[in-house]
Design an enzyme around this catalytic site. Sequence first.
Site, PDB file in Angstrom:
ATOM      1  N   GLU A   1       9.149 -14.004 -11.982  1.00  0.00           N
ATOM      2  CA  GLU A   1       8.325 -12.919 -11.436  1.00  0.00           C
ATOM      3  C   GLU A   1       7.768 -11.983 -12.502  1.00  0.00           C
ATOM      4  O   GLU A   1       6.721 -11.393 -12.309  1.00  0.00           O
ATOM      5  CB  GLU A   1       9.015 -12.159 -10.293  1.00  0.00           C
ATOM      6  CG  GLU A   1      10.274 -11.434 -10.611  1.00  0.00           C
ATOM      7  CD  GLU A   1      10.949 -10.831  -9.369  1.00  0.00           C
ATOM      8  OE1 GLU A   1      10.337 -10.713  -8.296  1.00  0.00           O
ATOM      9  OE2 GLU A   1      12.133 -10.461  -9.495  1.00  0.00           O
TER      10      GLU A   1
ATOM     11  N   LYS B   1      14.052 -13.853 -11.490  1.00  0.00           N
ATOM     12  CA  LYS B   1      13.717 -12.739 -12.405  1.00  0.00           C
ATOM     13  C   LYS B   1      12.736 -13.208 -13.468  1.00  0.00           C
ATOM     14  O   LYS B   1      11.742 -12.546 -13.737  1.00  0.00           O
ATOM     15  CB  LYS B   1      14.965 -12.201 -13.122  1.00  0.00           C
ATOM     16  CG  LYS B   1      15.883 -11.290 -12.385  1.00  0.00           C
ATOM     17  CD  LYS B   1      15.343  -9.941 -12.054  1.00  0.00           C
ATOM     18  CE  LYS B   1      14.569  -9.909 -10.787  1.00  0.00           C
ATOM     19  NZ  LYS B   1      15.077  -9.877  -9.511  1.00  0.00           N
TER      20      LYS B   1
ATOM     21  N   CYS C   1       0.822  -1.207   0.000  1.00  0.00           N
ATOM     22  CA  CYS C   1       0.000   0.000   0.000  1.00  0.00           C
ATOM     23  C   CYS C   1       0.859   1.262   0.000  1.00  0.00           C
ATOM     24  O   CYS C   1       1.865   1.349   0.688  1.00  0.00           O
ATOM     25  CB  CYS C   1      -0.885   0.025   1.238  1.00  0.00           C
ATOM     26  SG  CYS C   1      -1.899  -1.446   1.378  1.00  0.00           S
TER      27      CYS C   1
ATOM     28  N   ASN D   1      -1.671   1.507   5.921  1.00  0.00           N
ATOM     29  CA  ASN D   1      -0.766   0.485   5.397  1.00  0.00           C
ATOM     30  C   ASN D   1      -0.372  -0.375   6.587  1.00  0.00           C
ATOM     31  O   ASN D   1       0.032   0.155   7.620  1.00  0.00           O
ATOM     32  CB  ASN D   1       0.473   1.167   4.774  1.00  0.00           C
ATOM     33  CG  ASN D   1       1.483   0.157   4.260  1.00  0.00           C
ATOM     34  OD1 ASN D   1       1.177  -1.034   4.130  1.00  0.00           O
ATOM     35  ND2 ASN D   1       2.681   0.620   3.954  1.00  0.00           N
ATOM     36  N   GLY D   2      -0.513  -1.701   6.463  1.00  0.00           N
ATOM     37  CA  GLY D   2      -0.165  -2.589   7.574  1.00  0.00           C
ATOM     38  C   GLY D   2      -1.300  -3.557   7.854  1.00  0.00           C
ATOM     39  O   GLY D   2      -2.187  -3.737   7.018  1.00  0.00           O
TER      40      GLY D   2
ATOM     41  N   HIS E   1      19.420 -36.216 -10.340  1.00  0.00           N
ATOM     42  CA  HIS E   1      18.776 -36.853  -9.182  1.00  0.00           C
ATOM     43  C   HIS E   1      17.281 -36.557  -9.139  1.00  0.00           C
ATOM     44  O   HIS E   1      16.674 -36.580  -8.073  1.00  0.00           O
ATOM     45  CB  HIS E   1      19.474 -36.408  -7.893  1.00  0.00           C
ATOM     46  CG  HIS E   1      20.895 -36.847  -7.837  1.00  0.00           C
ATOM     47  ND1 HIS E   1      21.262 -38.164  -7.675  1.00  0.00           N
ATOM     48  CD2 HIS E   1      22.046 -36.153  -7.997  1.00  0.00           C
ATOM     49  CE1 HIS E   1      22.584 -38.266  -7.706  1.00  0.00           C
ATOM     50  NE2 HIS E   1      23.086 -37.053  -7.903  1.00  0.00           N
TER      51      HIS E   1
ATOM     52  N   TRP F   1      -2.972  -2.747  -1.698  1.00  0.00           N
ATOM     53  CA  TRP F   1      -2.568  -4.093  -2.084  1.00  0.00           C
ATOM     54  C   TRP F   1      -3.329  -5.029  -1.138  1.00  0.00           C
ATOM     55  O   TRP F   1      -3.063  -5.057   0.060  1.00  0.00           O
ATOM     56  CB  TRP F   1      -1.049  -4.242  -1.910  1.00  0.00           C
ATOM     57  CG  TRP F   1      -0.480  -5.498  -2.471  1.00  0.00           C
ATOM     58  CD1 TRP F   1      -0.086  -5.722  -3.767  1.00  0.00           C
ATOM     59  CD2 TRP F   1      -0.174  -6.712  -1.761  1.00  0.00           C
ATOM     60  NE1 TRP F   1       0.419  -6.992  -3.900  1.00  0.00           N
ATOM     61  CE2 TRP F   1       0.372  -7.623  -2.697  1.00  0.00           C
ATOM     62  CE3 TRP F   1      -0.328  -7.126  -0.435  1.00  0.00           C
ATOM     63  CZ2 TRP F   1       0.782  -8.908  -2.344  1.00  0.00           C
ATOM     64  CZ3 TRP F   1       0.072  -8.407  -0.088  1.00  0.00           C
ATOM     65  CH2 TRP F   1       0.622  -9.280  -1.045  1.00  0.00           C
TER      66      TRP F   1
ATOM     67  N   LYS G   1       6.704  -4.072  -4.348  1.00  0.00           N
ATOM     68  CA  LYS G   1       8.119  -3.715  -4.278  1.00  0.00           C
ATOM     69  C   LYS G   1       8.641  -3.803  -2.847  1.00  0.00           C
ATOM     70  O   LYS G   1       9.730  -4.286  -2.586  1.00  0.00           O
ATOM     71  CB  LYS G   1       8.289  -2.288  -4.809  1.00  0.00           C
ATOM     72  CG  LYS G   1       9.723  -1.790  -4.823  1.00  0.00           C
ATOM     73  CD  LYS G   1      10.504  -2.493  -5.898  1.00  0.00           C
ATOM     74  CE  LYS G   1      11.976  -2.171  -5.864  1.00  0.00           C
ATOM     75  NZ  LYS G   1      12.751  -3.198  -6.569  1.00  0.00           N
TER      76      LYS G   1
ATOM     77  N   GLU H   1      18.938 -16.281  -8.879  1.00  0.00           N
ATOM     78  CA  GLU H   1      18.413 -14.949  -9.165  1.00  0.00           C
ATOM     79  C   GLU H   1      17.886 -14.891 -10.611  1.00  0.00           C
ATOM     80  O   GLU H   1      16.854 -14.272 -10.873  1.00  0.00           O
ATOM     81  CB  GLU H   1      19.515 -13.906  -8.922  1.00  0.00           C
ATOM     82  CG  GLU H   1      19.149 -12.483  -9.252  1.00  0.00           C
ATOM     83  CD  GLU H   1      17.913 -11.939  -8.534  1.00  0.00           C
ATOM     84  OE1 GLU H   1      17.425 -12.576  -7.591  1.00  0.00           O
ATOM     85  OE2 GLU H   1      17.438 -10.878  -8.959  1.00  0.00           O
TER      86      GLU H   1
ATOM     87  N   ARG I   1       5.013   0.267  -6.165  1.00  0.00           N
ATOM     88  CA  ARG I   1       4.978  -0.524  -4.930  1.00  0.00           C
ATOM     89  C   ARG I   1       4.071  -1.743  -5.070  1.00  0.00           C
ATOM     90  O   ARG I   1       4.176  -2.683  -4.294  1.00  0.00           O
ATOM     91  CB  ARG I   1       4.482   0.340  -3.764  1.00  0.00           C
ATOM     92  CG  ARG I   1       5.408   1.476  -3.409  1.00  0.00           C
ATOM     93  CD  ARG I   1       4.771   2.395  -2.385  1.00  0.00           C
ATOM     94  NE  ARG I   1       4.601   1.765  -1.098  1.00  0.00           N
ATOM     95  CZ  ARG I   1       5.488   1.797  -0.115  1.00  0.00           C
ATOM     96  NH1 ARG I   1       6.618   2.432  -0.277  1.00  0.00           N
ATOM     97  NH2 ARG I   1       5.256   1.203   1.033  1.00  0.00           N
TER      98      ARG I   1
HETATM   99  C1  G6P Z   1       9.880  -7.973  -2.644  1.00  0.00           C
HETATM  100  C2  G6P Z   1      10.403  -7.360  -3.922  1.00  0.00           C
HETATM  101  C3  G6P Z   1      11.760  -7.946  -4.264  1.00  0.00           C
HETATM  102  C4  G6P Z   1      12.725  -7.774  -3.095  1.00  0.00           C
HETATM  103  C5  G6P Z   1      12.146  -8.328  -1.792  1.00  0.00           C
HETATM  104  C6  G6P Z   1      12.980  -7.898  -0.596  1.00  0.00           C
HETATM  105  O1  G6P Z   1       9.596  -9.317  -2.852  1.00  0.00           O
HETATM  106  O2  G6P Z   1       9.502  -7.593  -4.982  1.00  0.00           O
HETATM  107  O3  G6P Z   1      12.293  -7.294  -5.405  1.00  0.00           O
HETATM  108  O4  G6P Z   1      13.920  -8.426  -3.380  1.00  0.00           O
HETATM  109  O5  G6P Z   1      10.831  -7.825  -1.576  1.00  0.00           O
HETATM  110  O6  G6P Z   1      12.906  -6.509  -0.482  1.00  0.00           O
HETATM  111  P1  G6P Z   1      13.990  -5.628   0.222  1.00  0.00           P
HETATM  112  O7  G6P Z   1      13.479  -4.224   0.097  1.00  0.00           O
HETATM  113  O8  G6P Z   1      14.068  -6.083   1.644  1.00  0.00           O
HETATM  114  O9  G6P Z   1      15.284  -5.826  -0.499  1.00  0.00           O
END
Ligand code: G6P
Length: 603
Positions: A483, A480, A2, A97-98, A499, A73, A598, A476, A27
């Site tokens: 997502e 990527k 949010c 937010n929360g 395996h 959100w 985000k 990673e 976000r």
């Molecule tokens: C969310 C974001 C990711 C990020 C993760 C951790 O899942 O979409 O891109 O890596 O949070 O966020 P931070 O701000 O703690 O790196």
Amino acid sequence: MCGIIGYTGSLGASDIILDGLTRMEYRGYDSAGMAYTTPSGKIALRKTVGKVKDLRAICDDDESTCGIGHTRWATHGGVTNANAHPHKVGNVALIHNGIIENYHEIVKEYNLSSDLVSETDSEVVAALINKLYDGDPTKTIKKVLSIIQGSFALGILFGDRPGSIYCVRNVSPMLGTHCKDGSFIASDLTAFIQFTKRYFIIPEYTIVTVRKDGILMEDLDGNNVEPEYLEVNWDVSAAEKDGYDHFMLKEIHEQPQSIIRTITPRIKDGLPDFSDEGIDDDFFKNVSDITIIACGTAMHAGIIGRTLIQKYLKIPVTVTIASEFRYEQPILNENSLVITVSQSGETIDTLAALRLAKEYTNKTLSLVNVKGSSIARESNYVLYTHAGPEIAVASTKAYTVQASMFYLLTAKLGLVQNKMSVDDAKAFIKNLEAVPSMMENMLSLDTHIKELTKRMQQSNNAFFIGRGLDYSLSMEGALKLKEISYIHAEAYAAGELKHGTIALITEGIPVIAIASQQHVYSKVISNIREVKARGAYVILISKDENITDNSICDAHLRLPDVDDDFTMFESIVILQMIAYYTAVGKGFNPDQPRNLAKSVTVE
Ligand code: G6P
């Protein structure tokens, strides 16, 4: 998650709030809303499921100069207009937010059910404030604070206080600022960066009154609290696309400069130096073991850190997902170094894990991108990464600056613990300094990579394989891809494939194989032959200039001839571009992938 903004000042609130919400779209959200006070003592409300542009279409008031806005959100209750914020009950409007944990109990105890039209925990707080309101907003908020439990950043309007916004927070982030155009509150700086680079973090459990002519804060005992202003070193242009199609592509391209900004001030006489951060060598001397705690991409940067530190330091390094660590019995002692990694510095699980770790050790260090964020403030020491604002949900430049920081830390720990000679450390750092220009070269592969992703777009599954540092990196790469392109992707240690996972390799399945580590090169090539023989479409990433044999791969992306420990920076540019062009080719917006946020500020 949010996004919150509030503005009161001399300008029209509606446009400022809508523009701020647009800047916070990254976000992640599913509905948007706004409320503003009118001089006649009324609160007007507009909200809708969908995007900020949908909200803009139903906002018609350009008269009001005081209002609050929100992007939601969904957590409690589905994506509906009623569940969107702000929530208005009586003459009170609220954004949140929360998560309010005890909202069910509050509804019962204060008999609020007839006031509620949504399924949200947030509306309960609006109803509670409305019920307890005695004409004094600050006093009422204090009463409410003694009742609600959970994490919250609240922005509140009272109809009989036109021109004022009230706020309070616990855990969930909220910033404030006052400048010549008025006063703001927001979840993050991007919302008001076009007005000022100065901001302060609203302290927890402090009641804030935001007015056109200034911001007043008082603690629960009624004492005045002065804002502690910070200033960022980037401006509004850093939060704009600057001619790129997407923020993600822009941020991929910004990586070389972000790394230069992050490492250069910390290299003195060719060696790592953290004295500007007040971290002297003693801090690293007795470190017996390291626990790295993070979520998502930041956790993957930690895995790179583990691979390096264990190789050079030969001390145990554990990487733990924050949401697991915080509910386990930590194995830490006073010589354990705990490194929390977070771009936003606000990820709630990482913050909670840090708080737990501090019960066991004073050696907590955070790698954080956002100045003054909660994780940065609560760690014993902080090393800021200087990626600048990262807007795309899929993290790119934050990952590589976090990784570059682990290289500096490896050299520092190696020197302090006599595991690395000065000459070796200098050579290591020299290799790190060469990374940005090498990454720059990789960016020119984009047309070739875009072409390759045409095959990727047709598949529902993809596998990433590698050994050692390449395996750490492939996690990673897989994240990527999944997502933003919604292709199911998994990373496997190349030697582990047979395996089980090799059973999933069928004709045409894309396998991205990274083979940059000389000591295991021939082993990875054998693993690649195994998948190729079963029909996989193999994209090989390696330094080998003699790959001509198409029994090994269908496409070869060549890495420059850099030291094996440093190939990850070049390889990740390729993996990021594979994900980006695959997503774009499938018609998806990589900046705002479905369901993702985000900054994850709920548990
Ligand atoms: C969310 C974001 C990711 C990020 C993760 C951790 O899942 O979409 O891109 O890596 O949070 O966020 P931070 O701000 O703690 O790196």
